[in-house]
Design an enzyme around this catalytic site. Structure first.
Site, PDB file in Angstrom:
ATOM      1  N   ARG A  73       0.835  -1.192   0.000  1.00 19.89           N
ATOM      2  CA  ARG A  73       0.000   0.000   0.000  1.00 19.89           C
ATOM      3  C   ARG A  73       0.874   1.247   0.000  1.00 19.89           C
ATOM      4  NH1 ARG A  73      -1.872   0.579   4.476  1.00 19.89           N
ATOM      5  NH2 ARG A  73      -1.339  -1.402   5.444  1.00 19.89           N
ATOM      6  N   TYR A 201      -1.787  -3.467  -6.742  1.00 17.14           N
ATOM      7  CA  TYR A 201      -1.523  -4.150  -5.470  1.00 17.14           C
ATOM      8  C   TYR A 201      -2.763  -4.183  -4.561  1.00 17.14           C
ATOM      9  CZ  TYR A 201      -0.163  -5.328  -0.895  1.00 17.14           C
ATOM     10  OH  TYR A 201      -0.145  -5.939   0.319  1.00 17.14           O
ATOM     11  N   LYS A 210      -9.621  -2.519   1.919  1.00 16.85           N
ATOM     12  CA  LYS A 210      -9.338  -1.375   2.789  1.00 16.85           C
ATOM     13  C   LYS A 210     -10.109  -0.131   2.344  1.00 16.85           C
ATOM     14  CE  LYS A 210      -5.945  -3.550   4.922  1.00 16.85           C
ATOM     15  NZ  LYS A 210      -6.109  -4.650   5.773  1.00 16.85           N
ATOM     16  N   HIS A 230     -10.529  -2.680  11.657  1.00 15.81           N
ATOM     17  CA  HIS A 230      -9.436  -3.499  11.133  1.00 15.81           C
ATOM     18  C   HIS A 230      -9.188  -4.650  12.117  1.00 15.81           C
ATOM     19  CE1 HIS A 230      -5.005  -3.471   9.531  1.00 15.81           C
ATOM     20  NE2 HIS A 230      -5.761  -4.297   8.851  1.00 15.81           N
ATOM     21  N   SER A 252      -1.326  -4.092  10.023  1.00 17.63           N
ATOM     22  CA  SER A 252      -0.992  -5.031   8.951  1.00 17.63           C
ATOM     23  C   SER A 252       0.323  -5.738   9.271  1.00 17.63           C
ATOM     24  CB  SER A 252      -0.842  -4.286   7.631  1.00 17.63           C
ATOM     25  OG  SER A 252      -2.035  -3.622   7.314  1.00 17.63           O
ATOM     26  N   CYS A 254       1.049  -8.009  11.568  1.00 18.47           N
ATOM     27  CA  CYS A 254       1.364  -8.227  12.987  1.00 18.47           C
ATOM     28  C   CYS A 254       0.722  -9.506  13.505  1.00 18.47           C
ATOM     29  CB  CYS A 254       0.922  -7.043  13.836  1.00 18.47           C
ATOM     30  SG  CYS A 254       1.946  -5.591  13.613  1.00 18.47           S
ATOM     31  N   THR A 257      -3.732 -12.807  10.856  1.00 15.26           N
ATOM     32  CA  THR A 257      -4.146 -14.027  10.159  1.00 15.26           C
ATOM     33  C   THR A 257      -3.792 -15.257  10.998  1.00 15.26           C
ATOM     34  OG1 THR A 257      -3.791 -12.862   8.095  1.00 15.26           O
ATOM     35  CG2 THR A 257      -4.005 -15.251   7.953  1.00 15.26           C
ATOM     36  N   ASN A 258      -2.613 -15.259  11.599  1.00 17.58           N
ATOM     37  CA  ASN A 258      -2.229 -16.394  12.454  1.00 17.58           C
ATOM     38  C   ASN A 258      -3.172 -16.526  13.644  1.00 17.58           C
ATOM     39  OD1 ASN A 258      -0.051 -16.872  10.793  1.00 17.58           O
ATOM     40  ND2 ASN A 258       1.408 -15.795  12.100  1.00 17.58           N
ATOM     41  N   ASP A 277      -9.240  -9.908   8.950  1.00 23.27           N
ATOM     42  CA  ASP A 277      -8.780  -8.548   8.639  1.00 23.27           C
ATOM     43  C   ASP A 277      -9.805  -7.461   8.959  1.00 23.27           C
ATOM     44  OD1 ASP A 277      -6.660  -6.930   7.659  1.00 23.27           O
ATOM     45  OD2 ASP A 277      -7.676  -6.696   5.747  1.00 23.27           O
ATOM     46  N   ARG A 373       2.171 -12.154  -0.815  1.00 20.64           N
ATOM     47  CA  ARG A 373       0.840 -12.497  -0.284  1.00 20.64           C
ATOM     48  C   ARG A 373       0.252 -13.715  -0.970  1.00 20.64           C
ATOM     49  NH1 ARG A 373      -1.573  -8.770   3.696  1.00 20.64           N
ATOM     50  NH2 ARG A 373       0.035  -7.214   3.929  1.00 20.64           N
ATOM     51  N   ASN A 500      -0.612 -18.160  22.217  1.00 22.79           N
ATOM     52  CA  ASN A 500      -1.473 -16.993  22.463  1.00 22.79           C
ATOM     53  C   ASN A 500      -2.829 -17.420  23.044  1.00 22.79           C
ATOM     54  OD1 ASN A 500       0.454 -15.187  21.644  1.00 22.79           O
ATOM     55  ND2 ASN A 500      -0.259 -15.110  19.529  1.00 22.79           N
TER      56      ASN A 500
HETATM   57  O1  SAT Z   1      -2.862  -4.531   0.901  1.00 28.66           O
HETATM   58  S1  SAT Z   1      -3.767  -4.698   2.015  1.00 28.66           S
HETATM   59  O2  SAT Z   1      -4.071  -3.394   2.587  1.00 28.66           O
HETATM   60  O3  SAT Z   1      -4.995  -5.306   1.559  1.00 28.66           O
HETATM   61  C1  SAT Z   1      -3.080  -5.696   3.167  1.00 28.66           C
HETATM   62  C2  SAT Z   1      -2.660  -4.996   4.384  1.00 28.66           C
HETATM   63  O4  SAT Z   1      -1.811  -4.127   4.331  1.00 28.66           O
HETATM   64  O5  SAT Z   1      -3.194  -5.336   5.453  1.00 28.66           O
HETATM   65 MN    MN Z   2      -5.077  -5.592   7.190  1.00 25.40          MN
END
Ligand code: SAT
Ligand code: MN
Length: 589
Positions: A73, A201, A210, A230, A252, A254, A257-258, A277, A373, A500
């Site tokens: 981004r 992207y 986003k 978010h 983003s 951090c 997703t995990n 997300d 990604r 966690n």
């Molecule tokens: O590129 S995205 O904004 O979709 C992914 C991210 O930065 O979380």
């Molecule tokens: Mn994100």
């Protein structure tokens, strides 16, 4: 008589002047045709948009190389265009809407000459959900068309739903010539309209993500009394089958997703994934807070993803429920034609890097781009919650707000009350990652992990959070978490990942009123006896380190928070100031 949808698409056609216009129906057969077009017809520079990967080991997998300047981004080229600068706030770049549109119209003029304009009708949220939104995007690249099929609920049914209404979300996208000097992502929240040129992207180009589901939707939420955040949405099931739903905000890259599909280190808990997300949260008719994930796919960071760190994501990537799965800017094992990234497994012998160049063994260059990604359907995820498609969403008991802080912030802190929780969210800082262009590892304030994604003045956003608490009968408890504290040698103290769950367990026990907590100057922390450390390979003394609060260290932090709040001027809610003063007093600094 044409419909508003048709008229808008005709207008886009007049602007961009494509060779042809193709209306997507969202079907799998169509996805195959789009992939063919991306492999055989469309190119980025001299490379095709897609290349097939080893289908035996990686089902339905395709590799995409982005333009080399187009890998994250670009916040400096992202604008939120309210009529007045002050409405966009110090957290956004601003341009007057008329000026922004005139500039974009010049860049867009004829930008699709010789190309196909794809028209993508898609829903954010389940079509039956009262919280879902019907949207339309045009784009000129198969990569975005196919990615949107994975990431959203795309199909002709959306056109039926919009019918003759004027009220649909509009996204206008062209990759242009990929020139970073002619790249802009422009938001017009009052018109539910996003105009993006020059980038293919993820967050710059998949406009449902986003751009709409956070920047524009956060503004809709302000007007309509809900929250677009978010955040991960997940359910945690205990041994008796009781599920506690939580959301978690983190910047983003951090570990959202995990976390969303965590494989629990405690055998008596199982995690069910709803989203990794974005959360849209509404106060339901019963006065509880309900969350939906408006998306239908994962756009996750590849490096570091492995059977060890996130086995459920590897299983998702190997799933066969949904066509296709895309890999963007990862490396490729030339011998086996498999995707590869740092952290997947041992270093393979014969590699191409993320730009498709041969990689020399021993080279210090990364094979996969740090922000490479995968794009994969949630329906491939073995831990997908059965509530994912529930139009009502899930009732939320706790909200976690995290950041990447190598020092200072304890592993977990509970807010005293809603207002204190909003203060904790608002003062959150995090060290930057590769998800956005710019320096990595620099501390910046990132309140609620929303700094790059809030579509209006964040001072007003904090006020909106304060007000939303008052709408609920029993608001969720709020927690600050930090998995990233390091020791004197720069090593992470907390193992993270599946462990966690220990933090989540304490949070669930708190929500259920089963355990007490220790009051500190910055919030409530666990009594160590209530914190499950069974089988944890770290000594008790290190655990204490994870919860250590050193008042002198907080001196600088308090100053910085003060400065940050001041930057919003008159819009900052007084409750934030009151909470800061209380904390300062309690820390005796
Ligand atoms: O590129 S995205 O904004 O979709 C992914 C991210 O930065 O979380
Ligand atoms: Mn994100």
């Amino acid at each position: 008589m044409s419909t508003p949808v048709e008229r808008w698409v005709e207008e886009q056609e007049r602007i961009y002047k494509p060779k042809r216009v193709y209306w997507c129906d969202g079907s799998e057969a169509e996805a195959h045709r789009l992939m063919e077009a991306g492999m055989n017809e469309e190119k980025i520079g001299s490379q095709p948009v897609f290349a097939p990967l080893n289908p035996t080991n990686w089902p339905e997998a395709y590799l995409h190389h982005s333009h080399p300047t187009d890998v994250a981004r670009t916040e400096q080229l992202t604008f939120v265009c309210h009529p007045e600068k002050d409405q966009s706030g110090p957290n956004n770049n601003w341009m007057a809407p008329d000026k922004a549109k005139a500039m974009m119209a010049k860049l867009a003029d004829g930008a699709m000459k010789g190309r196909t304009m794809y028209v993508l009708p898609y829903m954010m949220g389940h079509p039956d959900s009262p919280y879902a939104k019907a949207c339309l995007q045009v784009t000129d690249i198969s990569y975005v068309a196919v990615s949107m099929r994975i990431m959203t609920r795309m199909g002709t049914h959306v056109l039926k739903r919009i019918g003759t209404s004027e009220r649909f979300v509009k996204g206008s996208h062209s990759v242009g010539d990929f020139d970073p000097g002619r790249r802009y992502i422009m938001h017009f929240p009052r018109e539910s309209f996003v105009w993006s040129i020059g980038s293919g992207y993820g967050g710059n180009a998949l406009l449902g993500k986003k751009c709409f589901a956070l920047r524009v939707a956060s503004y809709l939420g302000l007007r309509q009394g809900w929250l677009a955040e978010h955040m991960v949405v997940m359910g945690i099931e205990d041994i008796k089958g009781r599920v506690t739903y939580i959301t978690a905000a983190m910047p983003s890259a951090c570990g959202k997703t995990n976390l969303a599909m965590l494989q629990s280190a405690l055998p008596e808990y199982r995690v069910f994934t709803i989203g990794d997300d974005i959360a849209w949260m509404n106060v339901g008719p019963d006065g509880k807070l309900y969350a939906i994930n408006p998306e239908a796919g994962f756009f996750g960071v590849a490096p570091g993803t492995s059977m060890k760190t996130n086995p459920n994501m590897i299983r998702t990537l190997k799933g066969r429920n949904f066509y296709p799965t895309l890999y963007t800017n990862v490396g490729r094992d030339v011998d086996t034609n498999e995707p590869w990234w740092e952290g997947l497994d041992g270093p393979p012998p014969n590699m191409e890097d993320w730009q498709g160049r041969p990689w020399k063994p021993g080279s210090k260059e990364k094979i996969a781009h740090p922000n490479s990604r995968f794009t994969v359907s949630l329906y491939n995820c073995p831990t997908l919650s059965k509530e994912f498609d529930n139009p009502k969403g899930v009732p939320i008991s706790a909200i976690l707000i995290g950041g990447r802080r190598s020092h200072l912030m304890p592993l977990v802190v509970e807010a005293f009350d809603w207002s204190h929780g909003v203060f904790m969210g608002a003062r959150t800082g995090s060290e930057t990652t590769a998800a956005a262009a710019g320096a990595v590892g620099v501390l910046r304030r990132d309140p609620f992990a929303m700094l790059p994604f809030c579509g209006y003045n964040m001072g007003d956003y904090f006020r909106h959070w304060m007000n939303t608490g008052a709408l609920m009968r029993n608001p969720p408890k709020i927690y600050a978490v930090n998995w990233f504290r390091v020791d004197e040698n720069g090593k992470f103290v907390w193992p993270g990942f599946g462990d966690n769950m220990r933090v989540l367990k304490w949070i669930i026990d708190r929500v259920d009123g089963k355990v007490g907590a220790k009051e500190t100057a910055i919030g409530l922390v666990p009594h160590m006896n209530d914190f499950n450390m069974e089988g944890l390979p770290i000594p008790r003394s290190n655990m204490d380190k994870l919860f250590e609060i050193k008042p002198p260290e907080w001196k600088g932090e308090v100053k910085e928070i003060e400065k940050f709040f001041d930057s919003f001027g008159r819009t900052i809610p007084f409750e934030l100031q009151t909470n800061l003063e209380k904390m300062e007093k309690a820390l005796k600094i």
